[in-house]
Every structure is written in structure tokens, then in C-alpha cells.
Design a protein around this motif. Structure first.
Motif, PDB file in Angstrom:
ATOM      1  N   SER A  29       5.436 -19.206 -25.548  1.00 48.57           N
ATOM      2  CA  SER A  29       6.854 -19.266 -25.903  1.00 48.57           C
ATOM      3  C   SER A  29       7.736 -18.700 -24.797  1.00 48.57           C
ATOM      4  O   SER A  29       8.818 -19.222 -24.519  1.00 48.57           O
ATOM      5  CB  SER A  29       7.095 -18.501 -27.206  1.00 48.57           C
ATOM      6  OG  SER A  29       8.415 -18.658 -27.648  1.00 48.57           O
ATOM      7  N   PHE A  30       7.267 -17.628 -24.147  1.00 42.86           N
ATOM      8  CA  PHE A  30       8.036 -17.011 -23.064  1.00 42.86           C
ATOM      9  C   PHE A  30       7.667 -17.586 -21.692  1.00 42.86           C
ATOM     10  O   PHE A  30       8.276 -17.222 -20.689  1.00 42.86           O
ATOM     11  CB  PHE A  30       7.833 -15.497 -23.067  1.00 42.86           C
ATOM     12  CG  PHE A  30       8.657 -14.784 -24.096  1.00 42.86           C
ATOM     13  CD1 PHE A  30       9.972 -14.428 -23.835  1.00 42.86           C
ATOM     14  CD2 PHE A  30       8.130 -14.481 -25.333  1.00 42.86           C
ATOM     15  CE1 PHE A  30      10.740 -13.775 -24.786  1.00 42.86           C
ATOM     16  CE2 PHE A  30       8.888 -13.822 -26.299  1.00 42.86           C
ATOM     17  CZ  PHE A  30      10.204 -13.477 -26.021  1.00 42.86           C
ATOM     18  N   GLY A  31       6.663 -18.449 -21.649  1.00 41.00           N
ATOM     19  CA  GLY A  31       6.296 -19.069 -20.386  1.00 41.00           C
ATOM     20  C   GLY A  31       5.669 -18.114 -19.394  1.00 41.00           C
ATOM     21  O   GLY A  31       5.984 -18.155 -18.197  1.00 41.00           O
ATOM     22  N   VAL A  32       4.775 -17.245 -19.867  1.00 38.88           N
ATOM     23  CA  VAL A  32       4.139 -16.264 -18.993  1.00 38.88           C
ATOM     24  C   VAL A  32       2.625 -16.308 -19.179  1.00 38.88           C
ATOM     25  O   VAL A  32       2.109 -16.901 -20.124  1.00 38.88           O
ATOM     26  CB  VAL A  32       4.639 -14.832 -19.290  1.00 38.88           C
ATOM     27  CG1 VAL A  32       6.151 -14.754 -19.172  1.00 38.88           C
ATOM     28  CG2 VAL A  32       4.184 -14.367 -20.672  1.00 38.88           C
ATOM     29  N   SER A  33       1.929 -15.642 -18.263  1.00 39.55           N
ATOM     30  CA  SER A  33       0.497 -15.406 -18.391  1.00 39.55           C
ATOM     31  C   SER A  33       0.287 -13.959 -18.789  1.00 39.55           C
ATOM     32  O   SER A  33       0.859 -13.052 -18.169  1.00 39.55           O
ATOM     33  CB  SER A  33      -0.214 -15.693 -17.065  1.00 39.55           C
ATOM     34  OG  SER A  33      -1.543 -15.222 -17.105  1.00 39.55           O
ATOM     35  N   LEU A  34      -0.521 -13.721 -19.802  1.00 40.56           N
ATOM     36  CA  LEU A  34      -0.758 -12.350 -20.257  1.00 40.56           C
ATOM     37  C   LEU A  34      -1.557 -11.539 -19.247  1.00 40.56           C
ATOM     38  O   LEU A  34      -1.552 -10.305 -19.296  1.00 40.56           O
ATOM     39  CB  LEU A  34      -1.487 -12.363 -21.604  1.00 40.56           C
ATOM     40  CG  LEU A  34      -0.717 -12.967 -22.786  1.00 40.56           C
ATOM     41  CD1 LEU A  34      -1.587 -12.960 -24.044  1.00 40.56           C
ATOM     42  CD2 LEU A  34       0.581 -12.217 -23.032  1.00 40.56           C
ATOM     43  N   THR A  35      -2.251 -12.212 -18.359  1.00 43.37           N
ATOM     44  CA  THR A  35      -3.086 -11.517 -17.377  1.00 43.37           C
ATOM     45  C   THR A  35      -2.714 -11.946 -15.965  1.00 43.37           C
ATOM     46  O   THR A  35      -3.563 -12.363 -15.176  1.00 43.37           O
ATOM     47  CB  THR A  35      -4.582 -11.797 -17.636  1.00 43.37           C
ATOM     48  OG1 THR A  35      -4.792 -13.227 -17.673  1.00 43.37           O
ATOM     49  CG2 THR A  35      -5.026 -11.204 -18.950  1.00 43.37           C
ATOM     50  N   HIS A  36      -1.460 -11.830 -15.611  1.00 46.30           N
ATOM     51  CA  HIS A  36      -0.984 -12.127 -14.261  1.00 46.30           C
ATOM     52  C   HIS A  36      -1.738 -11.253 -13.269  1.00 46.30           C
ATOM     53  O   HIS A  36      -1.780 -10.029 -13.411  1.00 46.30           O
ATOM     54  CB  HIS A  36       0.526 -11.865 -14.194  1.00 46.30           C
ATOM     55  CG  HIS A  36       1.178 -12.361 -12.949  1.00 46.30           C
ATOM     56  ND1 HIS A  36       0.924 -11.831 -11.702  1.00 46.30           N
ATOM     57  CD2 HIS A  36       2.095 -13.352 -12.754  1.00 46.30           C
ATOM     58  CE1 HIS A  36       1.653 -12.446 -10.799  1.00 46.30           C
ATOM     59  NE2 HIS A  36       2.366 -13.380 -11.413  1.00 46.30           N
ATOM     60  N   ARG A  37      -2.330 -11.870 -12.252  1.00 41.14           N
ATOM     61  CA  ARG A  37      -3.242 -11.135 -11.369  1.00 41.14           C
ATOM     62  C   ARG A  37      -2.575  -9.986 -10.631  1.00 41.14           C
ATOM     63  O   ARG A  37      -3.238  -9.015 -10.241  1.00 41.14           O
ATOM     64  CB  ARG A  37      -3.880 -12.101 -10.361  1.00 41.14           C
ATOM     65  CG  ARG A  37      -2.892 -12.750  -9.414  1.00 41.14           C
ATOM     66  CD  ARG A  37      -3.569 -13.838  -8.574  1.00 41.14           C
ATOM     67  NE  ARG A  37      -4.658 -13.293  -7.793  1.00 41.14           N
ATOM     68  CZ  ARG A  37      -5.438 -14.029  -7.012  1.00 41.14           C
ATOM     69  NH1 ARG A  37      -5.250 -15.349  -6.977  1.00 41.14           N
ATOM     70  NH2 ARG A  37      -6.383 -13.488  -6.289  1.00 41.14           N
ATOM     71  N   ASP A  38      -1.240 -10.049 -10.413  1.00 43.08           N
ATOM     72  CA  ASP A  38      -0.546  -8.986  -9.688  1.00 43.08           C
ATOM     73  C   ASP A  38       0.079  -7.945 -10.608  1.00 43.08           C
ATOM     74  O   ASP A  38       0.611  -6.937 -10.122  1.00 43.08           O
ATOM     75  CB  ASP A  38       0.550  -9.588  -8.806  1.00 43.08           C
ATOM     76  CG  ASP A  38      -0.005 -10.519  -7.743  1.00 43.08           C
ATOM     77  OD1 ASP A  38      -1.104 -10.225  -7.229  1.00 43.08           O
ATOM     78  OD2 ASP A  38       0.644 -11.548  -7.451  1.00 43.08           O
ATOM     79  N   ARG A  39       0.016  -8.188 -11.940  1.00 47.34           N
ATOM     80  CA  ARG A  39       0.743  -7.290 -12.840  1.00 47.34           C
ATOM     81  C   ARG A  39      -0.098  -6.734 -13.973  1.00 47.34           C
ATOM     82  O   ARG A  39       0.260  -5.696 -14.550  1.00 47.34           O
ATOM     83  CB  ARG A  39       1.958  -8.030 -13.432  1.00 47.34           C
ATOM     84  CG  ARG A  39       2.955  -8.467 -12.380  1.00 47.34           C
ATOM     85  CD  ARG A  39       4.102  -9.262 -12.980  1.00 47.34           C
ATOM     86  NE  ARG A  39       5.023  -9.730 -11.953  1.00 47.34           N
ATOM     87  CZ  ARG A  39       6.060 -10.521 -12.183  1.00 47.34           C
ATOM     88  NH1 ARG A  39       6.308 -10.943 -13.432  1.00 47.34           N
ATOM     89  NH2 ARG A  39       6.847 -10.895 -11.197  1.00 47.34           N
ATOM     90  N   ALA A  40      -1.167  -7.413 -14.353  1.00 50.14           N
ATOM     91  CA  ALA A  40      -1.960  -6.937 -15.488  1.00 50.14           C
ATOM     92  C   ALA A  40      -3.418  -7.344 -15.293  1.00 50.14           C
ATOM     93  O   ALA A  40      -3.716  -8.534 -15.211  1.00 50.14           O
ATOM     94  CB  ALA A  40      -1.427  -7.499 -16.807  1.00 50.14           C
ATOM     95  N   SER A  41      -4.299  -6.368 -15.237  1.00 49.77           N
ATOM     96  CA  SER A  41      -5.731  -6.636 -15.091  1.00 49.77           C
ATOM     97  C   SER A  41      -6.440  -6.658 -16.436  1.00 49.77           C
ATOM     98  O   SER A  41      -7.635  -6.928 -16.502  1.00 49.77           O
ATOM     99  CB  SER A  41      -6.377  -5.576 -14.198  1.00 49.77           C
ATOM    100  OG  SER A  41      -6.171  -4.278 -14.739  1.00 49.77           O
ATOM    101  N   MET A  78      16.571 -17.742 -20.649  1.00 50.77           N
ATOM    102  CA  MET A  78      15.126 -17.968 -20.715  1.00 50.77           C
ATOM    103  C   MET A  78      14.875 -19.404 -21.123  1.00 50.77           C
ATOM    104  O   MET A  78      15.530 -19.917 -22.038  1.00 50.77           O
ATOM    105  CB  MET A  78      14.466 -17.026 -21.721  1.00 50.77           C
ATOM    106  CG  MET A  78      14.473 -15.574 -21.292  1.00 50.77           C
ATOM    107  SD  MET A  78      13.564 -14.552 -22.467  1.00 50.77           S
ATOM    108  CE  MET A  78      14.571 -14.719 -23.921  1.00 50.77           C
ATOM    109  N   PRO A  79      13.958 -20.119 -20.459  1.00 50.66           N
ATOM    110  CA  PRO A  79      13.685 -21.511 -20.837  1.00 50.66           C
ATOM    111  C   PRO A  79      13.017 -21.587 -22.190  1.00 50.66           C
ATOM    112  O   PRO A  79      12.314 -20.672 -22.615  1.00 50.66           O
ATOM    113  CB  PRO A  79      12.736 -21.994 -19.730  1.00 50.66           C
ATOM    114  CG  PRO A  79      12.050 -20.739 -19.264  1.00 50.66           C
ATOM    115  CD  PRO A  79      13.085 -19.651 -19.381  1.00 50.66           C
ATOM    116  N   GLU A  80      13.243 -22.691 -22.877  1.00 45.78           N
ATOM    117  CA  GLU A  80      12.577 -22.935 -24.156  1.00 45.78           C
ATOM    118  C   GLU A  80      11.294 -23.712 -23.904  1.00 45.78           C
ATOM    119  O   GLU A  80      11.295 -24.741 -23.247  1.00 45.78           O
ATOM    120  CB  GLU A  80      13.487 -23.738 -25.082  1.00 45.78           C
ATOM    121  CG  GLU A  80      12.848 -24.029 -26.425  1.00 45.78           C
ATOM    122  CD  GLU A  80      13.787 -24.745 -27.370  1.00 45.78           C
ATOM    123  OE1 GLU A  80      13.307 -25.306 -28.355  1.00 45.78           O
ATOM    124  OE2 GLU A  80      14.999 -24.740 -27.120  1.00 45.78           O
TER     125      GLU A  80
END
Length: 502
Positions: free
Chosen positions: A367-379, A486-488
Motif C-alpha cells: 500500500s505504501f510502495g516500500v520494501s520491508l527489508t530494504h538492504r540499506d535500511r533494514a536487515s 504519497m502514490p496510491e
């Protein structure tokens, strides 16, 4: 046990049993044309397709078309040997005598006058008639066909949108494997044994349900398939009493399009459906219409069924030989109390299966257009319950570990606890500027969402509403979500979105 009264919805309620049959624009019927005479007029490409189709259905097609009217496609059809039936051309126009002993009549006419004459002649002879692409002169219409013969599906849009019908056909074809044709032929060979050895009712239905599961999930039947099905018939006949079973099904975040195909098959094979309050109406519409539907939802601050009562219902129906589907929002294995239900069922010797669903955290990310495990922000990513059975935050949470700036943390059903969640995380070292994303009713038509910082979390949740099923995401993967626009993202619904920017 007074809460059990909640599980018997009024039949008139929208979430109860639907009307048995809604209004039909047309009645879908299937003609047995094997060995039947069918009148065909015209030599065009459109007529060639219809002639080939009718012959494939076993008809003896008699084509009335002078040589000058035969196009290339019709010539190719006439030259080829049909897969079934026959196709014979008479070098003359159709006449009133053409309709004698015909089962159907089909024509491609150059004008309305010719179409009207053909339709009237067919009607006078008592023969159902179709004039290609001229619905005003048709007593029946051809639908779009999905061919898994002997399984044949017809799709009609009542002439309003043929392209839509073709799109629906393509969607259905992806759901019905070509191997289904082989299983349908196998069904015809063992039907007599099933009828002879299994009594009508639960025994026969138990066999055909298991047969259908194989047909829809397995590859083409092999050389041993017939013997295996015969053994299944014998096993059910010898048992004399087919035990019930329970399937725990994840309904996903809300949109029906986010259901798995296996979940849909389970819903359509259920005798009883025990569903949670968060399961959407559009998902229930996919269930078998004859299934008994019972609302057993649990929601904070509302009267609801206790878990023990739900367990007792599943056991009671399963022991009565029913296939019970326990339908839960999201994924059954994520904060769905599936462990307690599995233990209770196994203690009673009841077979239980699990069909996973898309968990709400995945829907939040989409819905928010993100990755829950972005390699630079969350391991790493953690799923945390936002409340305990006492209605407060669980006392066992390790807030020092949760206050990790290199992780994404998702709090389920944490709306009422949002101020406490923010306070604990900040107190244990997570900056107040840490991005957060909040959503309620994810993927539904009334989805609402907002984004900001951890320091603003309580205000964001308050604006969305603590009474809603709220999901809270905390972590730097939500950094871009703080932007004012924020995009839909399409999750299968036309969500109206509440944008809350920092």
C-alpha cells in the motif's frame, strides 16, 4: 455460552446467506448436438468459425452456400476433417425446406432483410436460430467458451461486451489447468462405481470433493489414477462414516483478489464457514452458497465468542461429518490463535489443514510502495502484537531489542496502544524522528493511511481512528512515505486514502 447467539445471523442480513438465485440476463443452457442436424448459411470467416464449432460439438452441419460465397477460411474448414460431427456443403442458398428436422439454425447474413427472413423461417419451423452479430434476430446466443472437454464453460455478457467475455475467459483458463480434461474423462469412467457403492449424501460428496481436489491441483491423471480412485471409493464405502475435517484459511488483508486459489477452493468446498469480523463481504461471496456461515469474530471492546466456544463449534461440526472452514483475516499463522485451534482439533482426532494467506504487513508494504527489508535500511523485520489478552501491551516485549534503527517493526492491532508504543520505543533509544506508517482496513474500499514520525504516531492513529483495525509500521524503510503526496498502490480496491504528512 451466551455469546453463541452472535453466530446465527439473520438470513436477511447482508453478511448472511445470499439470495439463492439473482436475476439472470439470459439462461445458460447446453445443447447435446451429437448426431443432430444443424442448418448453416453463409460462407464467411465468421460462419466458418461457427460451423467448425458446431461440428466439434458432434453436430452434422449442413452448409447452404453457393460457390461464389465461400471465403478462404470456410474453404479451409470444408477441406479439413472435423474433430467430431460432420460438415456437408450444398451448392445452393437456404430455403424454407432447409429447416426440416434441424436442431439449430445459424446464418451469417449480409443485410437486416435477409437476417429477418432467416430468423422468421427458423421460428416458423420451430428451430432455435442465431444470426451472427445481429442479436435482434437471435433466439439464442453463443457465449465465449473455455474448453476442457468434457468440462465446458460458457461465458455470456448478454451481447453487451464481447471483449469483456474474452478477458473473463482468459482469467478462467489460467485457473483451470488443461489436465482437467483428463480428470473429467476419468470421472465419467468411475461414476458408475461411485453410484453403486456409495450412498447418496455425505459419502458420495466426500469422494467427489477429494476427487476435485486432485483434479484442480495435480497434473494429468497417470496410469495408476483410476486404480487409486477405485481404492478411495472402497475406503469410503468400508468406513461407512466419513469423518469431518477442518481447514484453517487465511483470508488475507481484505480484498478478494488477494486470496490464494487454494483458499477459494476451500471456501467453495465448505459445509460450514466460521469467519472473523474482519473478513470482507466480497470474500464471503466466493464461498459455496449452500455453506452455513457463522460469524465468530473477536474484536477488542466488543461482545464476541470466546476462543473455547469457537473450538467447540469446530469440533461439533467436524464430528458431524462436516468440512469446516475457519476463515481468518490475514494469515492464520500470524497472531491468529491458530496454535490453540490446532491443538484442540488434534486432541479430538480431527484432521486439520492450513491454507496460508497474505499477512497484513505485506499489504501495508504494498500500500505504501516500500520494501520491508530494504538492504540499506533494514536487515530484519519483526511482527509484534499490539495488545495482550488483558487489553494492554504484552509485558514480555523486549523494548531494547525492538528499538533497533536497522530493523522494520510491524505492530498488529496496536491502535489503542499507539501512545505507549511510541513512548517505549523512544525511551529505549529509538529517535523520535524515526519514520512510521499507519494503515487501517488495508486493501478495502475504506482503507485509510497516514505517515509521519514516531513522535507523531499517537496523533496519526487518533486521526485514523483507534476503533479501526490499525497496523503500525516503524522503521527507516518508510522514510519516503512522509512526503505530502504519497502514490496510491492498487491492492484490488479503490481505496479512499487519508494522507497525513509530517
Amino acid at each position: 455460552m451466551a455469546a453463541l447467539s452472535l453466530t446465527t445471523p439473520d438470513p436477511a442480513e447482508r453478511r448472511g446467506r445470499s439470495q439463492r438465485i439473482e436475476a439472470l440476463a439470459t439462461l445458460p443452457v447446453f445443447f447435446d448436438l451429437t448426431g443432430k442436424r444443424v442448418v448453416m448459411a453463409g460462407g464467411s470467416a465468421a460462419a466458418a468459425w461457427k460451423a467448425e464449432l458446431l461440428a466439434a460439438a458432434g453436430a452434422d452441419v449442413v452448409l447452404y452456400a453457393p460457390s461464389g460465397e465461400i471465403g478462404e477460411e470456410m474453404a479451409a474448414v470444408l477441406a479439413a476433417r472435423p474433430a467430431a460431427g460432420s460438415l456437408t456443403r450444398l451448392d445452393r442458398p437456404w430455403g424454407l425446406d432447409s429447416f426440416a428436422h434441424a436442431a439449430l439454425a445459424v446464418a451469417d447474413c449480409a443485410s437486416d432483410a435477409e437476417a429477418k427472413a432467416f430468423a422468421c423461417a427458423a421460428r416458423a419451423a420451430g428451430v432455435p436460430g442465431n444470426v451472427i452479430d445481429r442479436p435482434d434476430f437471435c433466439s439464442f446466443r453463443f457465449g465465449t467458451i473455455v474448453n476442457r472437454s468434457p468440462v465446458v464453460l460458457g461465458i455470456s455478457t448478454d451481447g453487451a461486451a464481447p471483449i469483456l467475455g474474452q478477458a473473463i475467459r482468459r482469467r478462467i483458463e489460467t485457473l483451470l489447468p488443461p489436465a482437467l480434461a483428463g480428470w473429467a474423462r476419468l470421472a465419467a469412467t468411475i461414476r458408475g462405481e461411485v453410484m453403486a457403492r456409495l450412498e447418496a449424501g455425505p459419502l458420495r460428496r466426500a469422494f467427489w470433493e477429494r476427487f476435485a481436489e486432485k483434479a484442480l491441483t495435480a497434473s494429468a491423471p497417470d496410469d495408476d489414477a483410476a486404480a487409486n480412485m477405485q481404492r478411495l471409493v472402497a475406503d469410503i464405502a468400508d468406513a461407512k462414516n466419513v469423518g469431518g475435517r477442518v481447514t484453517l484459511v487465511g483470508a488475507g488483508p481484505g480484498a478478494a483478489e488477494l486470496l490464494t486459489m487454494k483458499a477459494v477452493r476451500a471456501l467453495q468446498a465448505a459445509d460450514v464457514i466460521l469467519f472473523d469480523d474482519l473478513v470482507s463481504d466480497e470474500i464471503l461471496e466466493l464461498a459455496r452458497r449452500e455453506a452455513k456461515r457463522m460469524l465468530v469474530g473477536k474484536r477488542a471492546a466488543r461482545e464476541s465468542c470466546r476462543q473455547e466456544e469457537i473450538n467447540a463449534l469446530m469440533i461439533r461440526f467436524a464430528k458431524a461429518g462436516k468440512h469446516v472452514v475457519r476463515l481468518k483475516s490475514g494469515d492464520v499463522s500470524v497472531f491468529g490463535r491458530a496454535g490453540e485451534e490446532i491443538a484442540a482439533l488434534k486432541a479430538e482426532g480431527i484432521a486439520v489443514a492450513i491454507v496460508p494467506g497474505i499477512t497484513a504487513a505485506s499489504a501495508l508494504a504494498a500500500s505504501f510502495g516500500v520494501s520491508l527489508t530494504h538492504r540499506d535500511r533494514a536487515s530484519q523485520v519483526r511482527f509484534v502484537t499490539g495488545h495482550s489478552k488483558e487489553g494492554v501491551l504484552p509485558a514480555t516485549l523486549n523494548w531494547t531489542a525492538l528499538a533497533d534503527d536497522h530493523a522494520t517493526t510491524i505492530f498488529y492491532m496496536g491502535g489503542r496502544m499507539a501512545p505507549a508504543i511510541a513512548a517505549h520505543l523512544i525511551a529505549h533509544g529509538l529517535p523520535g524522528s524515526t519514520p512510521v506508517a499507519v494503515a487501517a482496513n488495508i486493501s478495502r474500499h475504506d482503507e485509510m493511511r497516514g505517515a509521519g514520525t514516531l513522535a507523531e504516531l499517537a496523533a496519526i492513529v487518533a486521526r485514523i481512528g483507534v476503533e479501526r483495525p490499525v497496523l503500525i509500521g516503524v522503521g527507516r524503510v518508510f522514510l519516503e512515505c512522509q512526503a505530502s503526496e504519497m502514490p496510491e498502490y492498487d491492492l484490488g480496491s479503490s481505496a479512499s486514502l487519508l494522507q497525513i504528512a509530517s
